[in-house]
Design an enzyme around this catalytic site. Structure first.
Site, PDB file in Angstrom:
ATOM      1  N   TYR A   4       0.836  -1.206   0.000  1.00  0.00           N
ATOM      2  CA  TYR A   4       0.000   0.000   0.000  1.00  0.00           C
ATOM      3  C   TYR A   4       0.872   1.257   0.000  1.00  0.00           C
ATOM      4  CZ  TYR A   4      -4.211  -2.785   1.119  1.00  0.00           C
ATOM      5  OH  TYR A   4      -5.253  -3.674   1.089  1.00  0.00           O
ATOM      6  N   GLU A  54      -0.038 -10.847  -3.684  1.00  0.00           N
ATOM      7  CA  GLU A  54       0.790 -12.071  -3.766  1.00  0.00           C
ATOM      8  C   GLU A  54       0.336 -12.933  -4.934  1.00  0.00           C
ATOM      9  OE1 GLU A  54       1.245 -14.529   0.108  1.00  0.00           O
ATOM     10  OE2 GLU A  54      -0.594 -13.357   0.194  1.00  0.00           O
TER      11      GLU A  54
HETATM   12  N1  DCP Z   1      -2.668  -5.122   4.961  1.00  0.00           N
HETATM   13  C1  DCP Z   1      -3.711  -4.656   5.727  1.00  0.00           C
HETATM   14  N2  DCP Z   1      -3.902  -5.083   6.998  1.00  0.00           N
HETATM   15  C2  DCP Z   1      -3.050  -5.974   7.533  1.00  0.00           C
HETATM   16  C3  DCP Z   1      -1.997  -6.487   6.774  1.00  0.00           C
HETATM   17  C4  DCP Z   1      -1.824  -6.024   5.476  1.00  0.00           C
HETATM   18  O1  DCP Z   1      -4.489  -3.848   5.234  1.00  0.00           O
HETATM   19  N3  DCP Z   1      -3.206  -6.378   8.775  1.00  0.00           N
HETATM   20  C5  DCP Z   1      -2.504  -4.598   3.587  1.00  0.00           C
HETATM   21  C6  DCP Z   1      -1.454  -3.516   3.553  1.00  0.00           C
HETATM   22  C7  DCP Z   1      -0.263  -4.177   2.945  1.00  0.00           C
HETATM   23  C8  DCP Z   1      -0.873  -5.231   2.060  1.00  0.00           C
HETATM   24  O2  DCP Z   1      -2.056  -5.628   2.714  1.00  0.00           O
HETATM   25  O3  DCP Z   1       0.531  -3.258   2.208  1.00  0.00           O
HETATM   26  C9  DCP Z   1       0.017  -6.437   1.874  1.00  0.00           C
HETATM   27  O4  DCP Z   1       0.318  -7.001   3.147  1.00  0.00           O
HETATM   28  P1  DCP Z   1       1.678  -7.720   3.442  1.00  0.00           P
HETATM   29  O5  DCP Z   1       1.498  -8.537   4.670  1.00  0.00           O
HETATM   30  O6  DCP Z   1       2.188  -8.399   2.235  1.00  0.00           O
HETATM   31  O7  DCP Z   1       2.662  -6.546   3.865  1.00  0.00           O
HETATM   32  P2  DCP Z   1       3.337  -5.420   3.011  1.00  0.00           P
HETATM   33  O8  DCP Z   1       3.234  -5.667   1.544  1.00  0.00           O
HETATM   34  O9  DCP Z   1       2.847  -4.097   3.478  1.00  0.00           O
HETATM   35  O10 DCP Z   1       4.833  -5.508   3.481  1.00  0.00           O
HETATM   36  P3  DCP Z   1       5.915  -6.626   3.178  1.00  0.00           P
HETATM   37  O11 DCP Z   1       6.927  -5.966   2.307  1.00  0.00           O
HETATM   38  O12 DCP Z   1       6.458  -6.986   4.497  1.00  0.00           O
HETATM   39  O13 DCP Z   1       5.248  -7.772   2.485  1.00  0.00           O
END
Ligand code: DCP
Length: 686
Positions: free
Chosen positions: A23, A121
């Site tokens: 995000y 993913e």
């Molecule tokens: N997300 C969310 N609430 C959560 C976990 C994630 O809304 N509890 C959203 C925001 C993230 C997206 O989903 O950007 C993808 O989650 P990821 O777990 O893959 O984490 P990120 O992509 O943010 O970080 P990373 O680089 O660690 O994968």
């Protein structure tokens, strides 16, 4: 329960690609000035600066974590930029993230079978592409190797940091390597190229794991982030898995993982290796036992499914603490918003991808008022999905009420006296079982859909009506709420479908603004909820998908038998059969106001409607509304575009054309509740 699937081949090349702080990247693309700065995306809530849901790697280096709120993040990293999730309909609007995810999927799917696993993913089966590369341009034949490939992490390679790149280059180019390793090396080239392509075309970086199966690829993709890739050679599987905490493994975070720890003393995957397959089967059953034995050894035969579109659509919101929803009116207001969003997304899916969803599921978490309830989960409920905001809302309300009845039934006190509290802390709707529609049926479906919307829009559920519906008394004329409370649900069952993490974890806001008016009517709602189901009504036992309808005499009939009986009674037309076979619509129902047994089984919504030909050549619908008064509506047959009929199978075109020639039809030839009129019926939406 996990299902054991033997490895189809240990030479598969599977990649798991995961976007980095997704995000945040989407927001940084929108506002490039944020790039390179500590940034976090916060949920839609002003309390303590809102909860963080995505954190940039720059911010992570200051110690900022996803579990923090905005204020705390600011104290840890004063220069952090906090960006709010876009908002629509009083809740987070995730469409920009979803669309950004789709852009990435479109690129990643160019090289092999692609499965969109979540918003950010993807799994790829690159076996064919890797084999092709190995036979045509094997790595050892290449003079120049892209830096991105050389930067790969290959598990098991041990070298001084200054020599790692050289060691990776040698591993990739070994001419005497095992074929499996050669294929993985080719996978590393293909994935590196895809990742570069994603960066070039979308400006997003991602990380990846490359292995022989999905489980290993997923474990590897998170090992070196951001913007890196990790390869798991066959010989390194054991050393990768052995030290891993058992609860970190997919499907072992819950009860099964707990049991392994508590009952067998298994804390790491390595601990599991000491148990024979037979012993694990004895303890957990044949399938799960084998699955456990397999995963301890890195064996996982799950196929990469070919799916670039989402498997389901979900929308929801959390209502933590004092914001919990305590009245049917408040529930209805939020379900109305969710239904509107879901209907819009389903329509886009239908338009763009020619897909329809078949199941509507309502999930909720309840805040508990009494000890006995605190042990109970609010049951998820599902029913066949009907298109259009109003129908989704109507069905969602029914599902909620069925869930609430069940939730409250454990405490007769809470159910009966109208003053014990219940509060919903999380509410969501999802549309699942999405299938492609048969080619050639698009325009007629669109037509039905447009008719549906023009007949009844969400706006009909204005504040007053919602409020009144929620406050009807248990006596007097049949009310909207009472009617629905008394209707047993069709296909209501526990649904294991998991909610989007995002729905579960954030999206809090000021839900109270809707509740003031409804608050005072809480006891009356509860008292109407406690009204028992009518004695003669068939009841549906919620026993998973195999729901059984109990008739008044207490006998059980299967849904199929009952459906058959109903069809025979009303004389199902061929267009109805067509749509049923194609799973396009639910079976339209003919209901008699005097015969609840018929009405309650056919759908979650029980409407009494029928049709007779009108004198003016249209189709006149006779509808008995909640107040039992008779309502007439004219359908403008002339407005139906005859071209839509051409899209139907030939065998039913004649029948539909006959419907479109009212002047040639004798009045008594039109059956009440016949299928096509049902779909044009505005009363369906009331
Ligand atoms: N997300 C969310 N609430 C959560 C976990 C994630 O809304 N509890 C959203 C925001 C993230 C997206 O989903 O950007 C993808 O989650 P990821 O777990 O893959 O984490 P990120 O992509 O943010 O970080 P990373 O680089 O660690 O994968």
């Amino acid at each position: 329960m996990p299902v054991a699937r033997p490895e189809s081949s240990d030479s598969r090349v599977i990649a798991h690609v995961d976007m980095d702080c997704f995000y945040v990247q989407v927001e940084q693309r929108k506002q490039p000035e944020l790039r390179g700065h500590p940034t976090a995306v916060v949920q839609y809530n002003a309390w303590k600066g809102g909860g963080l849901i995505a954190v940039s790697y720059e911010a992570r280096s200051f110690g900022v974590k996803r579990s923090m709120r905005g204020d705390e993040a600011k104290s840890v990293c004063p220069e952090i930029q906090l960006v709010r999730v876009p908002v629509a309909r009083g809740k987070a609007d995730l469409s920009i993230y979803r669309n950004a995810g789709s852009e990435v999927v479109a690129i990643l799917s160019r090289k092999g079978r692609c499965e969109r696993a979540s918003i950010d993913e993807v799994y790829l089966d690159l076996t064919d592409a890797a084999e092709k590369m190995l036979s045509e341009t094997p790595p050892e034949s290449l003079e120049v190797i892209d830096d991105e490939v050389i930067k790969s992490h290959v598990l098991g390679i041990s070298a001084e940091p200054s020599d790692v790149r050289q060691a990776v280059r040698e591993w990739i180019c070994r001419s005497n390597a095992d074929r499996r390793d050669k294929l993985l090396a080719c996978g590393a080239f293909i994935v590196a190229e895809l990742r570069m392509q994603v960066l070039k075309e979308t400006q997003f970086s991602c990380s990846a794991g490359i292995a022989h199966n999905k489980m290993l690829a997923k474990l590897a993709s998170g090992m070196n982030k951001p913007a890196q890739q990790t390869v798991v050679p066959f010989v390194s599987i054991k050393s990768l898995l052995e030290p891993l905490p058992i609860r970190k493994m997919k499907q072992l975070g819950g009860k099964l993982g707990c049991s392994l720890q508590d009952d067998l003393g298994v804390n790491t995957v390595g601990d599991l290796l000491q148990f024979s397959e037979g012993r694990l089967q004895e303890r957990y059953g044949i399938n799960t036992g084998t699955w456990l034995w397999n995963i301890a050894r890195g064996i996982n035969g799950d196929e990469v499914e070919s799916r670039v579109l989402p498997k389901s659509h979900g929308t929801g919101k959390t209502f933590p603490g004092l914001n919990c929803l305590k009245t049917i009116a408040a529930i209805e207001r939020w379900l109305s918003k969710f239904s509107e969003e879901l209907a819009e997304r389903l329509e886009v899916d239908l338009e763009q991808n020619k897909r329809i969803a078949q199941t509507l599921t309502l999930h909720a978490s309840a805040h508990k008022a009494t000890e006995s309830q605190s042990q109970k989960k609010f049951p998820s409920k599902s029913c066949p999905l009907r298109y259009g905001t109003t129908k989704i809302l109507e069905d969602a309300l029914n599902l909620f009420q069925a869930g609430l009845r069940e939730y409250l039934s454990s405490s007769s006190k809470a159910y009966g006296n109208g003053c014990s509290g219940w509060g919903i802390t999380n509410l969501s709707l999802s549309a699942s079982k999405i299938v492609d529609i048969p080619s050639g049926t698009c325009s007629i479906m669109k037509y039905f859909h447009t008719q549906d919307q023009s007949c009844s829009s969400t706006k009909e559920f204005n504040d007053k009506e919602i409020f009144e519906a929620a406050t009807l008394s248990t006596s007097g004329s049949e009310s909207y709420l009472m009617k629905h409370l008394q209707e047993p649900q069709t296909e209501c069952h526990e649904d294991g479908t998991k909610m989007n993490t995002l729905m579960q974890t954030h999206l809090e806001d000021e839900s109270r603004m809707f509740e003031d008016k409804a608050q005072t009517n809480f006891s009356r709602e509860i008292s109407s909820l406690s009204t028992p189901v009518k004695k003669n009504e068939p009841q549906l036992d919620s026993v998973g998908e195999d729901a059984v309808i109990k008739d008044a005499a207490g006998g059980n009939r299967s849904r199929d038998q009952k459906g058959k009986a109903l069809k025979e009674k009303q004389g199902t037309s061929s267009i109805l059969q067509f749509f049923q076979t194609k799973n396009c619509f639910q079976e339209p129902k003919e209901e008699s106001v005097n015969d609840m047994q018929e009405t309650t089984e056919s759908s979650c919504s029980g409407k009494a409607d029928g049709t007779v030909p009108s004198e003016s050549g249209g189709i006149r619908s006779l509808h008995r509304g909640a107040d039992q008064s008779r309502v007439d509506c004219i359908y403008k047959i002339d407005e139906i575009d005859p071209n839509v009929v051409d899209e139907l199978p030939r065998e039913i075109q004649e029948e539909v054309r006959a419907w479109l020639r009212p002047q040639k039809r004798a009045n008594n030839t039109m059956r009440r509740g016949s299928s096509i009129t049902h779909y044009f019926s505005p009363n369906k939406n009331l």
